[in-house]
Design an enzyme around this catalytic site. Sequence first.
Site, PDB file in Angstrom:
ATOM      1  N   CYS A  51     -17.690  73.411  42.684  1.00 20.23           N
ATOM      2  CA  CYS A  51     -16.932  72.592  43.639  1.00 20.23           C
ATOM      3  C   CYS A  51     -15.758  71.831  43.005  1.00 20.23           C
ATOM      4  O   CYS A  51     -15.250  70.892  43.599  1.00 20.23           O
ATOM      5  CB  CYS A  51     -17.852  71.623  44.371  1.00 20.23           C
ATOM      6  SG  CYS A  51     -18.631  70.408  43.305  1.00 20.23           S
ATOM      7  N   HIS A  88      -6.244  56.735  43.909  1.00 18.60           N
ATOM      8  CA  HIS A  88      -6.857  56.736  45.235  1.00 18.60           C
ATOM      9  C   HIS A  88      -5.891  57.251  46.287  1.00 18.60           C
ATOM     10  O   HIS A  88      -6.274  57.958  47.209  1.00 18.60           O
ATOM     11  CB  HIS A  88      -7.325  55.329  45.593  1.00 18.60           C
ATOM     12  CG  HIS A  88      -8.295  54.791  44.607  1.00 18.60           C
ATOM     13  ND1 HIS A  88      -8.603  53.466  44.489  1.00 18.60           N
ATOM     14  CD2 HIS A  88      -9.023  55.423  43.664  1.00 18.60           C
ATOM     15  CE1 HIS A  88      -9.482  53.300  43.527  1.00 18.60           C
ATOM     16  NE2 HIS A  88      -9.740  54.474  43.006  1.00 18.60           N
TER      17      HIS A  88
END
Length: 752
Positions: free
Chosen positions: A677, A364
């Site tokens: 993407c 994260h």
Amino acid sequence: MPERYETESRKLLRRLRDTLAEEGAGQERLDRITHIIADSMRTEVCSIYLLRDADTLELCATEGLKPEAVHQTRLKVGEGLVGRVARTARTINTGDAPAMAGFRYMPETGEEVYSSFLGVPIQRLGERLGVLVVQSREAREFSEDEVYALEVVAMVIAEMAELGAFVGDGGTLGQPHQHPALFRGGPGQEGEAQGHVWLHEPRVVVTNPVADDPQAERERLQAAVDKLRVSVDDMLASAQGVDKEQAEVLQAYRMFAHSRGWLRRMEEDIDRGLSAEAAVEKEQSVARARLHTAPDPYLRERLHDLDDLSNRLLRILTGQGRETGAEMPADPILVARSIGPGELLDYGRRLRGIVLEEGSVGSHAAIVARALAIPLVIHAEGITTEALNGDPILVDGTEGVAHLRPEESVVTAFRDKIAMQAQAQERYASLRDKTATARCGTTVALDMNAGLMADLPSLEGSGADGVGLFRTELQFLINNKMPKRGELAAIYARVLDAAKGRRVVFRTLDIGSDKVLPYMKRQEEPNPALGWRAIRVGLDKPGVMRMQLQALIRAAGGRPLAVMFPFIAQVEEFLAAREHLTRELEREERLGHPLPERVEVGAMLETPSLAFASRRFFEEADFISIGGNDLKQFFFAADRENERVRRRYDTLNVSFLTFLGQIVDRCAEAETPLSFCGEDAGRPIEAICLAAMGLRRLSMRPASIGPVKHLIRRVDLGEARDVIETARNRGDQSVRPAMRDWLASQRQGNGA
Ligand code: PEP
Ligand code: MG
């Protein structure tokens, strides 16, 4: 432990402390120390060897060896018995030194007459500083108590060195943490930065290593350990049943916190004359030294736990928190072992760079660093021990390297690199309002990927056509509780406001696998990447997804809305997800909320299965976006999170490009818009190949838009396609070499 040694050892430490408190230059102090130790331990020789650089030890003070040898005798780490102590960070105790393997005779010191040898490492928290040696003529092994006493003395010397006690004339000890140090880690986020160290968790400073009243110190230690136990139990109680992995770590903490062995060793250190905090640090040093040599990853993890626990205990004992009163430098480079995404966001764009000892590309913290476009180096082992607040540092996130206290020549070279990049950025900025139109006349739309409010300013600056992928899970990941519908709606509305009419593709919650919400029950799965994640969670437990869809509809407030579902593996999943959206649209209408002017519903193609779905899928989807990160990991069966294999297969491998070509053809047949993407879209050579294979929309990190646009504008995509075909026909495994050669020839041809 025999009382005699205990008091001997305390006496020795007291004498040392008094010596160190006296006025005097560094060399004088070292000389006095060797004298006191030899006297107290009744040995003929006591010597202090200190590290001059990472590989060289120098005899810096001695009692008993020839004084002329001081500052002359040098040896490599690993060389001789002294060198071996330094290398292994382990004590050597022998009654017959010349007979030991690796013994090295140094005539200049006159040491041949001494047969017994006791060498202990001088180290502080795993950082090697030198070796302390006593030798005697008598052929005997030193007793366990003597060994222990010398280790305690070495600890005090290390502590004093840290406080700068030996700095001064005579070129004795350089202040620790002064040498340049290079840390080779891994790239977490590309980019370079120059700045000064800001420690996320500044280390605890122990100013009183020696204590007079062991009873009082024992009591202080016991009280601190009690406090620690309570806090670990509390943490465990709140993690239990919520996060299995965290609970497991805390169980290990608990085990250490209650370990009798740990406490006993620290109490023995105190009996030898150390203060409670010095005792904690001594045991922490031993654990750290083992950490560096432990081959077993499980053991290393546990030693890390013990290290964390020791830090907590030190903070309790010294009352030192993270706040040290130090002021953050104007150009902070954050140095930490690891950091949570929320904490990182608190620092925000103030940071010039980040260097972590741990972390992974998909962690994260890495996601946030990427969103903030802050250069990040991960796996820089040992940097938190070596770096001090305010140290100059250079971060090369592209190479995964950090230079701490760099030499001037490195700084100059680095500055040149940064300047060249700044020049390139200027060039890219001048392209901002131009289209990515290749020489053949084909235009490729360039979107940006986003996920945090922090990304939004990049929409203007990067020249992106829109947001091709808004990763909505980041808002969930950085919170410590489930966000509410109203909060989400407000955030999404701000995203649409910032886009000023440009298209934003919101991807619904993509959790599971590497993205685990801290407040959701963790599912134990044998292979999370192939497990219950993304749309699978959304369909099986639709509550959160539906709440999110409501928030999106409300945020649009009548404006066009594009929603994309992640990780669709078969057409039914797409239809079922779309059905949820349809139902929410109907519900919102009933409730009187304005509906979006237009709704586009797309799917991410991230599993090979979808490429072979029936034509119906391609016709039903309003648009399709290839999630290249996941698609590639499943195509090659190579985990994108696994450092060992994640780079093993080239995106430009002919098989993968052929596969992408087939997807392009299927979308073209059904006239369904297609984009790409994954991270590869932002790499210029990859982007050229994707465009050459027929992709007309690429979504990437904002910082990549300039370089990709620059390259697309310089090439003919038809010719690039020919290069790919030729390489394929020739049987090349990857088209990369051919593409590189061709691009180089283009540059020459363009006169650039
Ligand atoms: C992908 O898989 O390529 C993608 C864009 O999604 P994420 O990286 O968030 O899994
Ligand atoms: Mg994905």
